[in-house]
Write an enzyme that holds these catalytic residues in place. Sequence first.
Site, PDB file in Angstrom:
ATOM      1  N   CYS A 114       0.822  -1.223   0.000  1.00  0.00           N
ATOM      2  CA  CYS A 114       0.000   0.000   0.000  1.00  0.00           C
ATOM      3  C   CYS A 114       0.851   1.265   0.000  1.00  0.00           C
ATOM      4  O   CYS A 114       0.371   2.331  -0.383  1.00  0.00           O
ATOM      5  CB  CYS A 114      -0.945   0.005   1.192  1.00  0.00           C
ATOM      6  SG  CYS A 114      -2.126  -1.354   1.105  1.00  0.00           S
ATOM      7  N   HIS A 259      -3.734   7.042   1.737  1.00  0.00           N
ATOM      8  CA  HIS A 259      -4.011   5.752   1.102  1.00  0.00           C
ATOM      9  C   HIS A 259      -5.387   5.285   1.571  1.00  0.00           C
ATOM     10  O   HIS A 259      -5.713   5.369   2.759  1.00  0.00           O
ATOM     11  CB  HIS A 259      -2.925   4.752   1.500  1.00  0.00           C
ATOM     12  CG  HIS A 259      -3.342   3.336   1.288  1.00  0.00           C
ATOM     13  ND1 HIS A 259      -3.713   2.865   0.050  1.00  0.00           N
ATOM     14  CD2 HIS A 259      -3.503   2.295   2.162  1.00  0.00           C
ATOM     15  CE1 HIS A 259      -4.065   1.595   0.164  1.00  0.00           C
ATOM     16  NE2 HIS A 259      -3.947   1.225   1.426  1.00  0.00           N
ATOM     17  N   ASN A 289     -10.239  -0.705  -1.413  1.00  0.00           N
ATOM     18  CA  ASN A 289      -8.788  -0.508  -1.277  1.00  0.00           C
ATOM     19  C   ASN A 289      -8.102  -1.088  -2.518  1.00  0.00           C
ATOM     20  O   ASN A 289      -8.088  -2.309  -2.706  1.00  0.00           O
ATOM     21  CB  ASN A 289      -8.318  -1.217   0.007  1.00  0.00           C
ATOM     22  CG  ASN A 289      -6.822  -1.056   0.252  1.00  0.00           C
ATOM     23  OD1 ASN A 289      -6.073  -0.627  -0.626  1.00  0.00           O
ATOM     24  ND2 ASN A 289      -6.395  -1.417   1.445  1.00  0.00           N
TER      25      ASN A 289
END
Length: 332
Positions: A114, A259, A289
């Site tokens: 990520c 993020h 995500n």
Amino acid sequence: MNFSRITGVGFYVPETVVTNHDLEKLMDTSDAWITERSGIKERRFFTEGKDTVSNMGARAAQMAIERAGLTPQDIDFIIFATLSPDYNFPGSGVLLQRELPFREIGALDVRAQCSGFIYGVSIADQFIKSGMYKRILVVGAEIQSNILELSTRNRDFAVLFGDGAGAVVIEKTDNPDRRILSTHLHSEGKYAEDLILEHPGSRLKDRMSTKIVEEGRHLPFMKGSAVFKHAVTRFSEVIDEALQANNLQTTDIDMLVPHQANLRISEAVRQKMGLPEDKVYNNIQKYGNTTAATIPICLSELWEQNRLKEGDLVCLAAFGSGFTWASALIRW
Ligand code: COA
């Protein structure tokens, strides 16, 4: 003095929309649970035969390159962040190199999950500052829907993730007033197994076996609440680190782009930092995500909404598997 600046942004998401109600039909979950725990309402899943990580990255890259007023021939280097590459090897960077009419330039895959996009931005910034390259493409792209088992045993993970791609062009500039101010990268490998996709890896003689599949060890695993707590702490720390390094305050931030891991994480960070809602951008509601792709997708949407103004202080921050975490502070 060489500085670097983001001059083009682009994104691509697959056309298939999967809503929480669609997932209700596949596992014991509910729209209410997913919305309350994560903020997500829907995500995109790729179409086999049409979408690949590298060609989704190429579509995002094409848009970013055009918006920078350049052609692929102008790009000096490719940085490709992904945890879901097309192949075990070679990396997706070289596959992107053949998707568009680039020169025979270097292509580097980044594996920082990520945080991968910000790691990529940092690498690009250093290459440009050193004078080695003038124009670098940084891509974050993921296909994760095919590592999710859409069943009750994997439901905590399966409802959170989606597929997508984002890209930016980073160029050399002499202007100290519009540039990447600093980047800050961290890792803490002792938590590697707390957010992991273990198999197929290289540790076992049989990389894949019926036993592994029966035990579900080919599926991603996450200690959800531990990840959540670490994320809130590390996001805040790494944003503070960036501000302190530049003698700036939280109140100086015009736009925080976290993020997109979980809306509750973004919201906890926003409250901890005392930022108003309109200074933190979230789109996890639409895409879930998408790991390395979330931040460049957000940047692209913000640019399209004309919400990135010349001179704005933009902060990017990420946390993810590794654990890794990172920030970038940009004078837009
Ligand atoms: N639908 C319905 N129930 C679910 C579910 C789902 N998709 N997934 C888990 N549950 C259940 C659990 O089994 C548990 O049931 P139990 O109490 O009977 O044991 C219950 O919901 C609560 O689970 P819990 O883990 O305490 O929920 P939570 O509030 O911590 O939220 C996450 C779970 C995964 C949403 C949350 O921990 C999270 O977002 N963590 C960070 C994840 C992340 O960001 N990962 C990527 C980092 S980049």
